[in-house]
Design a protein around this motif. Structure first.
Motif, PDB file in Angstrom:
ATOM      1  N   SER A  44      39.248  34.584  33.686  1.00 62.74           N
ATOM      2  CA  SER A  44      38.230  35.362  32.974  1.00 62.74           C
ATOM      3  C   SER A  44      38.140  36.794  33.484  1.00 62.74           C
ATOM      4  O   SER A  44      37.431  37.612  32.887  1.00 62.74           O
TER       5      SER A  44
ATOM      6  N   THR B 197      41.450  38.218  39.595  1.00 66.27           N
ATOM      7  CA  THR B 197      40.908  37.560  40.775  1.00 66.27           C
ATOM      8  C   THR B 197      40.746  38.531  41.936  1.00 66.27           C
ATOM      9  O   THR B 197      41.655  39.304  42.262  1.00 66.27           O
TER      10      THR B 197
ATOM     11  N   ASP C  36      36.665  35.786  44.694  1.00 61.13           N
ATOM     12  CA  ASP C  36      35.798  35.867  43.524  1.00 61.13           C
ATOM     13  C   ASP C  36      36.702  35.667  42.317  1.00 61.13           C
ATOM     14  O   ASP C  36      37.562  36.503  42.028  1.00 61.13           O
ATOM     15  N   SER C  37      36.540  34.545  41.618  1.00 63.88           N
ATOM     16  CA  SER C  37      37.472  34.221  40.543  1.00 63.88           C
ATOM     17  C   SER C  37      36.741  33.486  39.435  1.00 63.88           C
ATOM     18  O   SER C  37      35.611  33.014  39.613  1.00 63.88           O
ATOM     19  N   GLY C  38      37.387  33.385  38.290  1.00 62.21           N
ATOM     20  CA  GLY C  38      36.779  32.689  37.168  1.00 62.21           C
ATOM     21  C   GLY C  38      37.809  32.303  36.140  1.00 62.21           C
ATOM     22  O   GLY C  38      38.929  32.819  36.135  1.00 62.21           O
TER      23      GLY C  38
ATOM     24  N   ASP D  11      32.614  31.921  36.703  1.00 66.29           N
ATOM     25  CA  ASP D  11      32.680  33.015  37.670  1.00 66.29           C
ATOM     26  C   ASP D  11      32.034  32.501  38.954  1.00 66.29           C
ATOM     27  O   ASP D  11      30.868  32.112  38.947  1.00 66.29           O
TER      28      ASP D  11
ATOM     29  N   VAL E 290      26.675  35.118  31.506  1.00 61.98           N
ATOM     30  CA  VAL E 290      27.983  34.466  31.379  1.00 61.98           C
ATOM     31  C   VAL E 290      28.024  33.762  30.022  1.00 61.98           C
ATOM     32  O   VAL E 290      27.033  33.175  29.598  1.00 61.98           O
TER      33      VAL E 290
ATOM     34  N   VAL F 221      33.050  37.432  30.774  1.00 61.79           N
ATOM     35  CA  VAL F 221      32.490  36.918  32.027  1.00 61.79           C
ATOM     36  C   VAL F 221      31.249  37.710  32.423  1.00 61.79           C
ATOM     37  O   VAL F 221      30.395  37.212  33.160  1.00 61.79           O
TER      38      VAL F 221
ATOM     39  N   SER G 252      24.695  34.782  36.552  1.00 64.22           N
ATOM     40  CA  SER G 252      25.182  34.637  37.922  1.00 64.22           C
ATOM     41  C   SER G 252      24.097  35.085  38.887  1.00 64.22           C
ATOM     42  O   SER G 252      23.191  35.843  38.526  1.00 64.22           O
TER      43      SER G 252
END
Length: 672
Positions: free
Chosen positions: A412, A415, A447-449, A458, A523, A529, A550
Motif C-alpha cells: 500500500s 516500505t 513501517d509497511s502495509g 498500515d 485508512v 493508505v 491509524s
C-alpha cells in the motif's frame, strides 16, 4: 581522481560494516563549484529538456514556469507519467517544486531529499532547501523582472496553492498566468502512457452498498443542503472509485484510475478513458440509457469543456470540495453565485464511515496482514545475528510474505525499513546507496502495509535484537504509553482527533521528548493508505463510529535511532455508566510489541491491563488463522510474545486520573 581523504572515508565506512554493497569508489554528490563540475553517475543530464521548455516559454512571453510535483487530482502518489519534476530535473523524490526561468532552474524540496537531489541533479539546477510557497515567491520576485509573467498549469494547482502564490506576488507587479496546456508535456517525447489495463468492479462479496444506493444517498445530501447546489463535482480519484465501486491501476500503491464525476439530480457524467471500459462494465454502469441512474461515459480530456457548458446554464450551482479540486476546474465556475464550497465533498465524508460489511472485511484483511508481519519479525530474529540481512532484504521479505496472503494486491506504500540512524528519518526508505546491514546492536523500524481486495493495511513495529540502552527502553515505552492512552480513551461522539492528539505525546513531553509528524490518518477499504479526511490533524473531520484511523506516536533521535508504534483502530460505540453517544478505539492491527523494549515500571496498572487485553485479542484472533495456514512455528512465536505482563512498580508517571483530567480540559475547550 579521488582525493586521499575520500578514499580514507570510504575505507573507514566499509570497516564499520554500514555500507552494504557500495556501488563504486566514487563521490556520490555533485560538486558544481569545480571546473569542470563533478557529477556522479546518478546525475541526469537535463540540458535538452530545459532548452526545449524555454523554447515553449518564449512565444508565450513567460519569464518563469512553475512545475509542481503532483497530478491533476492532487494525489498523494502520482503515476510516472505525471512526474514532471523528475523528467525536468532528474530528481525522483516524492516532494518537490521546480521553477524554470530564461536563465535559471531551481528545485525546492524538504530535508528528506536534499542528499538525493544532490546525487540526481546536474549543474543546470540549483537546490533550495525549503518547501514554502513564500520562499518560491521571493525567489521569483528576485529573478523575474517587474511586469513579468509567471506561467503555471492550473490542473496542478490546488485552490489554496494558487491563492498563496497570488497573495505572495500580488503587490510585486508580477502576474500569474494559467496555461491549461502543460508545457512540460509538450517537450516530454517519451512520456509514459496510461496503463492499458481495463477497469474492474469490486466483487459482490465485499460490497454492501451498490453504486446506485451510493448515488441516491449523495443526491439526498445535495437536495438537503441549505445552499441548494444543483450539481456535485468530484475530482479526487478515490471519490469516483468509491462512488461506483470501481478500481484501476493508474497510480502506484493505490487502486485508482484517472476520472472526474459531475453528478446532478437527473444526470451522471463520468469522465474517464473510455477505451478502458469493457462491455461488461458499460452494462454494470447502465451506460446505454439516459435516466437518472444511467452513467453517461465522457472522455477524460473533455471535463473542462463539459463543465464550462454546464455552468453556462441558468440557475445552476456546482458544489466542490476545495481540498481536492484543481484550479483549472475551479476557475471555470463563475460567477460566484454558481459556486458552493466545502472543505470535503459529501462523498469523502460518507466514505469515511465504513458500513458493517466494510468494517468486517477490513478487520479480516488486518488478520491476514498480521501473519506477514509476524513472519518478518520471526525471520529477522533468527537471521540478523548471522549478519547477512539488510534494510532492503527485510523490505523485500515482508512484501513477499504479504503476496502469499489471500486477496493480496501488493504493498500500500513504499516500505519503510530502517535501522540505526536511518530510522531517525521518519519517512526513510532504503535504496542501494543508503542500504544498511541489520545488526543486533541497533534498533530497527519497519513501517509497511498491504493492499487486499477487502482492505488496506498500515502497521509499524520497532524492535531491538540485542541489548537496548536505558534511554532507548524509556523512549520506546513512552511512545507505547502514548499509543495506549489514545487507544483506550473514551470520548463523546463528534470529538475531533486534534483535541485528543496530545494524549499520544503526553508521556514524551513529561521528559522533554516529542515527534514531528502527525499522530494518525484514515485508512480505506482497498483504497489509499492515507485516507482523508479522518485523522488527528486540525483539518480532519470529527470522529464517528465506523471510522478507521491509524494511531502512531514516535520518537526520533538524530543520527542514532527512531521509534514508531503504529496500529490501525476502528472507532466504535462504548457503554458508559451515565452517558450515551460515547466512543472509543478498537485496535485491529494484531502484532505484539517488542517485549525487550518495554519498561513496565513506567506503565500504569490501567495501561498494563489494556496491553494484556490486547494480547488476549491477538491470541484469540491470530491463533486460528496461523493454524489454518499451517504456520505452527509462527504461532509458537506469537504465543511467546503475547504472554501477559505484570506491573513492574506501583509508581506510575502517567496515572489514569491525570490522563482523564487532561482529556477533559481539552474537550471542554475544543469539542465540536
Amino acid at each position: 581522481m579521488l582525493s586521499c581523504g575520500w578514499i580514507l572515508a570510504l575505507f573507514l565506512a566499509a570497516l564499520s560494516g554500514n555500507i552494504v554493497g557500495a556501488a563504486a569508489l566514487e563521490q556520490t554528490e555533485r560538486n558544481c563549484s569545480l571546473s569542470p563540475p563533478y557529477l556522479p553517475s546518478t546525475a541526469v543530464n537535463t540540458t535538452l529538456q530545459l532548452k526545449e521548455l524555454r523554447e515553449q516559454m518564449l512565444p508565450r512571453n513567460i519569464a518563469a514556469y512553475i512545475i509542481p510535483g503532483t497530478d491533476a487530482h492532487l494525489s498523494e502518489y502520482i503515476a510516472p507519467r505525471d512526474n514532471r519534476v523528475a523528467f525536468m530535473t532528474g530528481f525522483t523524490g516524492s516532494a518537490g517544486t521546480a521553477v524554470v526561468t530564461k536563465t535559471k532552474a531551481t528545485l525546492w524540496t524538504d530535508s528528506r531529499y536534499w542528499v538525493q537531489a544532490e546525487r540526481q541533479m546536474d549543474c543546470n539546477w540549483e537546490l533550495e532547501k525549503d518547501v514554502s510557497i513564500r520562499s518560491i515567491a521571493e525567489w521569483l520576485i528576485t529573478e523575474v523582472p517587474p511586469g513579468g509573467t509567471i506561467g503555471f498549469d492550473p490542473f496542478l494547482f490546488s485552490l489554496q496553492i494558487q491563492e498563496n502564490y497570488h497573495i505572495s506576488l500580488e503587490s510585486s507587479n508580477r502576474t500569474l498566468m494559467s496555461i491549461p496546456d502543460n508545457l512540460v508535456d509538450r517537450v516530454w517525447k517519451d512520456r509514459p502512457n496510461i496503463p492499458p489495463d481495463h477497469l474492474t468492479r469490486l466483487p459482490d462479496r465485499v460490497i454492501k452498498r451498490s453504486w446506485q444506493i451510493k448515488v441516491t444517498d449523495i443526491r439526498n445530501q445535495i437536495k438537503d443542503n441549505p445552499y441548494k447546489p444543483t450539481a456535485l463535482l468530484l475530482s479526487a480519484l478515490d471519490e469516483t472509485a468509491w462512488l461506483f465501486n470501481l478500481r484501476g491501476n493508474d497510480i502506484p500503491y493505490n487502486p485508482f484510475f484517472y476520472s472526474y464525476t459531475l453528478l446532478t439530480m437527473d444526470h451522471i457524467w463520468l469522465f474517464l478513458h473510455t477505451d478502458r471500459v469493457t462491455e461488461e462494465l458499460k452494462q454494470y454502469l447502465n451506460a446505454s440509457c439516459v435516466g437518472s441512474l444511467c452513467v453517461q461515459l465522457k472522455n477524460y480530456d473533455t471535463v473542462r469543456d463539459d463543465l464550462k457548458n454546464y455552468v453556462a446554464n441558468p440557475g445552476v450551482k456546482v458544489w466542490i470540495g476545495t481540498e481536492y479540486t484543481n484550479y483549472a476546474l475551479y476557475e471555470l465556475i463563475t460567477p460566484e453565485e454558481k459556486l458552493m464550497t466545502s472543505s470535503y465533498s459529501p462523498v469523502l465524508t460518507s466514505k469515511a464511515v465504513k458500513d458493517e460489511t466494510e468494517e468486517r472485511i477490513l478487520r479480516d484483511a488486518h488478520v491476514r496482514d498480521a501473519v506477514a508481519v509476524m513472519q518478518l519479525l520471526m525471520w529477522l530474529e533468527k537471521a540478523v545475528p548471522q549478519g547477512k540481512e539488510t534494510e532492503l532484504t527485510a523490505a523485500e521479505y515482508v512484501n513477499q510474505c504479504r503476496s502469499k496472503q489471500k486477496d493480496s494486491r501488493g504493498p500500500s506504500f513504499e516500505t519503510i525499513s530502517a535501522s540505526g540512524p536511518n530510522a531517525a528519518l521518519a519517512h526513510y526508505s532504503p535504496t542501494k546507496e543508503t542500504n544498511r546491514k541489520l545488526t543486533v546492536d541497533e534498533m530497527y523500524l519497519v513501517d509497511s502495509g498491504g493492499q487486499y481486495l477487502d482492505g488496506t493495511t498500515d502497521i509499524t513495529r520497532t524492535v531491538h535484537w540485542g541489548t537496548p540502552t536505558t534511554m532507548q527502553r524509556e523512549a520506546f515505552t513512552r511512545v507505547l504509553m502514548g499509543n495506549i492512552e489514545i487507544s483506550r480513551t473514551i470520548f463523546p461522539t463528534g470529538t475531533r482527533g486534534a483535541n485528543m492528539e496530545m494524549l499520544g505525546r503526553r508521556a514524551l513531553w513529561e521528559v522533554g521528548l516529542n515527534y514531528g509528524h502527525g499522530t494518525g490518518h484514515g485508512v480505506g477499504n482497498y483504497f489509499g493508505v492515507h485516507e482523508w479526511p479522518v485523522g488527528f490533524q486540525t483539518n480532519n473531520i470529527p470522529f464517528r463510529s465506523g471510522m478507521f484511523t491509524s494511531i502512531e506516536p514516535g520518537y526520533y533521535k538524530e543520527n542514532d535511532f527512531g521509534i514508531r508504534i503504529e496500529d490501525v483502530a476502528v472507532i466504535k460505540p462504548v457503554n458508559t455508566k451515565y452517558g450515551n453517544n460515547y466512543l472509543t478505539f478498537d485496535t485491529v492491527s494484531l502484532v505484539p510489541y517488542d517485549r525487550k523494549l518495554i519498561d513496565t515500571s513506567l506503565l500504569s496498572s490501567e495501561q498494563i491491563q489494556w496491553l494484556n487485553k490486547y494480547y488476549e485479542t491477538i491470541r484469540r484472533l491470530m491463533g486460528p488463522e496461523l493454524d489454518k495456514q499451517g504456520l505452527h512455528e509462527e504461532k509458537d512465536w506469537m504465543l511467546r510474545n503475547t504472554e501477559p505482563f505484570t506491573s513492574g512498580s506501583s509508581a506510575s508517571v502517567c496515572s489514569s486520573s491525570l490522563t482523564l483530567f487532561a482529556l477533559a480540559v481539552a474537550l471542554l475547550h475544543n469539542i465540536v
